[in-house]
Design an enzyme around this catalytic site. Structure first.
Site, mmCIF file in Angstrom:
data_model
loop_
_atom_site.group_PDB
_atom_site.id
_atom_site.type_symbol
_atom_site.label_atom_id
_atom_site.label_comp_id
_atom_site.label_asym_id
_atom_site.label_seq_id
_atom_site.Cartn_x
_atom_site.Cartn_y
_atom_site.Cartn_z
ATOM 1 N N ASP A 154 -7.831 -0.495 6.986
ATOM 2 C CA ASP A 154 -7.543 0.917 7.644
ATOM 3 C C ASP A 154 -7.278 1.998 6.908
ATOM 4 O OD1 ASP A 154 -4.865 -0.653 6.895
ATOM 5 O OD2 ASP A 154 -3.898 0.929 7.808
ATOM 6 N N THR A 185 0.884 -1.260 -0.130
ATOM 7 C CA THR A 185 0.037 -0.042 -0.261
ATOM 8 C C THR A 185 0.868 1.205 -0.085
ATOM 9 O OG1 THR A 185 -1.976 -1.129 1.145
ATOM 10 C CG2 THR A 185 -1.553 1.268 1.711
ATOM 11 N N THR A 214 0.693 1.128 6.979
ATOM 12 C CA THR A 214 0.564 0.308 6.095
ATOM 13 C C THR A 214 0.738 -1.277 6.789
ATOM 14 O OG1 THR A 214 1.613 -0.710 4.034
ATOM 15 C CG2 THR A 214 3.068 0.304 5.670
ATOM 16 N N GLY A 215 0.143 -2.057 6.159
ATOM 17 C CA GLY A 215 0.271 -3.510 6.676
ATOM 18 C C GLY A 215 -1.118 -4.040 7.130
ATOM 19 N N ARG A 228 -14.637 -6.664 2.834
ATOM 20 C CA ARG A 228 -13.745 -6.250 3.920
ATOM 21 C C ARG A 228 -12.994 -5.062 3.446
ATOM 22 N NH1 ARG A 228 -7.841 -4.733 4.053
ATOM 23 N NH2 ARG A 228 -7.113 -5.463 5.908
ATOM 24 N N VAL A 229 -13.018 -4.092 4.563
ATOM 25 C CA VAL A 229 -12.305 -2.751 4.393
ATOM 26 C C VAL A 229 -11.265 -2.656 5.407
ATOM 27 C CG1 VAL A 229 -12.500 -0.435 4.744
ATOM 28 C CG2 VAL A 229 -14.185 -1.740 3.290
ATOM 29 N N GLY A 242 -4.468 -4.093 8.083
ATOM 30 C CA GLY A 242 -5.225 -3.412 8.497
ATOM 31 C C GLY A 242 -6.037 -3.524 9.655
HETATM 32 C C1 SD4 Z 1 -4.971 -3.218 4.383
HETATM 33 N N1 SD4 Z 1 -3.515 -1.697 5.271
HETATM 34 O O1 SD4 Z 1 -6.103 -3.174 3.494
HETATM 35 C C2 SD4 Z 1 -3.968 -2.309 4.075
HETATM 36 C C3 SD4 Z 1 -3.062 -3.257 3.288
HETATM 37 C C4 SD4 Z 1 -1.635 -2.608 3.147
HETATM 38 O O2 SD4 Z 1 0.438 -2.816 2.698
HETATM 39 O O3 SD4 Z 1 -1.515 -1.610 3.778
HETATM 40 N N2 SD4 Z 1 -0.563 -3.265 2.630
HETATM 41 O O4 SD4 Z 1 -5.271 -3.581 5.307
#
Ligand code: SD4
Length: 303
Positions: A180, A149, A200-201, A177-178, A203
């Site tokens: 963060d 992301t 990022t990561g 699904r949503v 969510g």
């Molecule tokens: C999510 N935070 O949809 C996003 C995914 C993401 O690097 O950041 N990937 O959870």
């Protein structure tokens, strides 16, 4: 001027954003331009329409922007829109709302001249999805292999700050699904008295800790951006079980241009640019080796 962006693709995104700032554009224009570039890039598997699909084989996108005038726009679970970050900005600029989701967001896009056209999955999207379907296991893998992301923070020369985030979310998520990234206060937040933060990561872990807003509030309470990022990740490891198998990275900036970056696992890269240089860095991590919660305990002060 200063820019912070997540992952390796933060470098070209920063360049695109810098060009806007150098031409006299504001922080909001800059973050939107940087995010747009990443959405357009081929090969991004968790941003834009080339992102990996959900478990039903459908690509759904999330994006948001926020300025330090406390205005924000966001879209979630949107299909067939090439540049959801521009749509998010349009929600901010041209609607009375902050967040539009799904069909309503698509209708708003069409009404404002943005094309909505779903693309068939390409070969790589299809083969990865089919490979996943064989087992159908939901086990988020960490790091850049499936987390990329783009989230950005920009501070312009007039002293304004803006943040943006855009993603196709976790690969093979449940339909609807949503994460963060489009949630103001979790994936991104900025306050004109303090500064901004982005994530990022995984969510779910960021949502459960109100990540970006928590970092900004810790900065308001006197921590530096770096201290606030470390404190949030430490809190996350403590509150959200299973840190040894998820990744979250966070970035923060204050109005003096001081920056912070930290992550759960090693390997979170980010790009930092000022008026003269744009460079890639690797953030410090709470867990020094996968599964090593000893370091996390030390970060928490228990070791
Ligand atoms: C999510 N935070 O949809 C996003 C995914 C993401 O690097 O950041 N990937 O959870």
């Amino acid at each position: 001027m200063k820019l912070l962006s997540t992952w390796d693709h933060g470098l070209p995104a920063n360049d695109a954003a810098l060009a806007i700032l150098r031409a006299g554009g504001g922080a909001m224009d800059a973050v939107v331009e940087g995010a747009t570039l990443t959405e357009r890039s081929n090969g991004q598997r968790s941003v834009g329409l080339g992102g990996l699909p959900d478990r039903d084989g459908i690509v759904t996108l999330d994006a948001a922007v926020m300025g330090d005038d406390a205005r924000a726009g966001s879209v979630a679970c949107v299909r067939g829109v090439e540049h959801p970050v521009r749509l998010a900005r349009m929600v901010m600029d041209r609607s009375p709302h902050v967040m539009l989701v799904g069909e309503g967001a698509q209708r708003f896009a069409r009404e404002h001249g943005i094309e909505v056209r779903e693309r068939p999955l390409d070969d790589e999207q299809t083969s990865k999805w089919k490979a996943w379907l064989k087992q159908g296991l939901y086990a988020p893998v960490i790091n850049v292999e499936n987390h990329d992301t783009i989230s950005l923070i920009a501070l312009d020369d007039r002293g304004s700050m803006a943040v943006a985030s855009t993603t196709s979310g976790l690969a093979f998520k449940m339909h609807g699904r949503v994460g963060d990234s489009p949630v103001v206060g979790s994936g991104l937040f900025v306050d004109r008295e303090v500064g901004g933060a982005v994530a990022t990561g995984l969510g779910e872990a960021v949502l459960r800790t109100a990540g970006a807003a928590a970092i900004v509030e810790m900065m308001r309470a006197g921590r530096s951006p770096q201290e606030a990022c470390e404190a949030l990740i430490t809190r996350m490891i403590e509150r959200v079980p299973g840190a040894e198998s998820y990744q979250v990275g966070v970035l923060a900036m204050d109005y003096q241009g001081r920056c912070g970056a930290f992550s759960v696992q090693q390997g979170f890269t980010y790009a930092l640019a000022d008026g003269s240089r744009n460079t890639l860095h690797t953030a410090g991590a709470a867990l020094q080796i996968d599964g090593d919660i000893e370091r996390a305990k030390r970060v928490k002060g228990e070791g």
